[in-house]
Write an enzyme that holds these catalytic residues in place. Structure first.
Site, PDB file in Angstrom:
ATOM      1  N   HIS A 302       0.637  -1.177   0.097  1.00 52.79           N
ATOM      2  CA  HIS A 302      -0.282   0.155   0.356  1.00 52.79           C
ATOM      3  C   HIS A 302       0.747   1.755  -0.052  1.00 52.79           C
ATOM      4  O   HIS A 302       2.299   1.134   0.791  1.00 52.79           O
ATOM      5  CB  HIS A 302      -1.156   0.107   1.575  1.00 52.79           C
ATOM      6  N   ASP A 359      -8.117  -5.391  -0.138  1.00 52.97           N
ATOM      7  CA  ASP A 359      -8.341  -6.093  -1.320  1.00 52.97           C
ATOM      8  C   ASP A 359      -8.362  -8.198  -0.701  1.00 52.97           C
ATOM      9  O   ASP A 359      -8.651  -8.360  -2.177  1.00 52.97           O
ATOM     10  CB  ASP A 359      -8.018  -5.934  -2.587  1.00 52.97           C
TER      11      ASP A 359
END
Ligand code: CMC
Length: 425
Positions: A302, A359
């Site tokens: 991320h 996710d």
């Protein structure tokens, strides 16, 4: 705080410093070019603040995410998606009376204009659902024109929040050749969405309470994430004066990419590929580490979180419980856990701060709900909508907003002479 000082090109310049309520520090470089002739270069805007915002706070090092001061853990486990939408869009969690009114508004505006069904009919059955979502949201501006300061503006926000789930469910029904199921006013947001997805006209349908609550939680976890790619797109498009629907449609398109919202689909495809390939995780961890191989571990890494993604924590702890209670055993959940364990023991991932993101586990829960893989990113868009709207409205109201227009460092040819076609050899 002392101003920031910079010396470049023989010029000395000072820049005022802005400190946020969580002590985040930024210096304002608005006058940089005028006083030094230089610009900043920051591909991907990894270190550039595009605005001041009161909506969402993230501390990527500590794994903190808060919407308007409330922790994501509290909101995900104690609130509802509609209340969180109210918090983001209107600024506060609703009182009981406000919540009743907001819920009622969101149910009563959920029908689509009958003419809009013709749009769905024009698409091939295998149309990517995110393309359908984006174009139909864009076409809402043809049905509900109105400016940000016009009378209809608040009702257009409610319309968009109410109708997106209907658009999403209709696009699914179209893709499987079933009749559209109209929204019901006696159901809450998540339950009504499941009803429009899974009911058929000939049978009674009652969504499973546990799945409804799980869906609500997933939507809350996705509801905002400050200046990510799709949200910045929404703000950027809106900064030109484009209307709300058009700006959100652009955000949906930005979200569709596999490095952003499309990752939830890509994770399940990746896990399935590993399973079919005999479950050899190490091979795929090695591929992800190989700089000559474009393969990445989808659902890992991320831009902001470098220790853990708090949304992934909430989802992972829920996935086990939900699947157990439903008596579902999903081999992909076991695969995901094993892959996570192997990757997190590997220096490559540890050194780069690559952890499972939101996710990585969300698709396991969507599968348990019977939502098909190609609809996963649509689910992300449903969740993110209140955040996009809140950010768009904030951008509009901020007196500091100017049209988004970054600069560049030109690295192409310097001036050269034009040669007519017949003389170019
Ligand atoms: N697998 C293998 N290596 C990775 C991965 C990954 N998933 N993610 C990053 N890296 C490596 C990358 O190669 C680079 O290595 P090096 O420093 O040796 O060049 C380093 O880690 C930093 O990566 P980056 O691409 O510069 O980081 P970024 O901040 O530009 O990208 C990201 C962030 C999320 C796009 C990226 O981590 C990625 O592609 N992850 C997989 C896709 C994914 O899961 N996306 C969903 C993000 S969360 C939901 C959302 O908000 O959209």
């Amino acid at each position: 705080m002392e101003p920031a000082r910079l010396s470049i090109n023989g010029h000395n310049a000072e820049f005022p410093v802005t400190v946020g309520t969580e002590d985040e520090v930024g210096f304002d470089i608005l006058k940089l070019r005028g006083s030094t002739g230089a610009i900043t270069l920051d591909p991907g805007f990894a270190n550039t603040g595009s605005c001041e915002s009161t909506i969402t706070y993230i501390d990527g090092e500590k794994g903190i995410l808060r919407y308007r001061g409330y922790t994501i853990e509290d909101l995900a486990t104690k609130s509802t998606f509609v209340d969180v939408a109210h918090l983001l869009v209107r600024g506060e969690l609703p009182t009981k009376k406000e919540a009743d009114k907001f819920n009622e508004d969101l149910t009563h505006h959920s029908l689509l204009h009958e003419d809009m069904k013709k749009f769905f009919e024009g698409y091939p059955a295998n149309a990517p659902p995110m393309s359908v979502l984006s174009t139909i949201v864009s076409s809402l501006s043809a049905y509900y024109p109105g400016s940000a300061d016009g009378e209809d503006f608040d009702v257009n926000i409610v319309r968009l929040l109410a109708k997106l789930k209907t658009i999403a469910a209709f696009s699914y029904k179209k893709s499987i050749g079933q009749p559209y199921i109209y929204p019901r006013n006696d159901m809450g947001y998540a339950a009504d969405f499941m009803h429009m997805m899974f009911a058929v006209p000939s049978e009674e349908y009652q969504p499973n309470d546990l799945l409804v609550r799980t869906l609500d939680m997933l939507l809350i976890l996705h509801a905002d994430h400050e200046q990510n790619c799709s949200t910045s797109t929404v703000r950027m498009v809106g900064s030109s004066g484009a209307d709300l629907f058009t700006s959100i449609s652009a955000g949906i398109s930005a979200l569709s990419g596999p490095l952003h919202g499309g990752a939830n689909t890509a994770v399940i495809e990746m896990l399935d590929m590993i399973r079919k390939d005999g479950g050899d995780f190490k091979k795929y961890v090695d591929k992800a580490k190989d700089k000559n191989d474009p393969f990445r571990l989808m659902g890992f890494g991320h831009r902001v979180y470098k220790n853990f993604d708090p949304r992934a924590h909430v989802i992972k702890s829920n996935a086990d419980e939900v699947l157990n209670k439903l008596g579902i055993s999903d081999p992909l959940l076991d695969l995901a856990k094993q892959l996570e364990r192997i990757a997190l023991e590997d220096d490559y991932f540890v050194e780069r701060g690559l952890y499972p993101n939101v996710d990585f586990y969300s698709g396991i829960l969507y599968r348990a709900m019977g939502i098909p893989t190609d609809m996963f990113t649509v689910m992300f868009a449903l969740g993110r909508l209140p955040g996009w709207i809140a950010q768009w409205v904030e951008m509009k109201k901020d007196p500091a907003t100017r049209i988004y227009r970054p600069r560049q460092i030109y690295t192409g040819y310097t001036k050269r002479a034009f040669v007519p076609t017949e003389n170019r050899g």
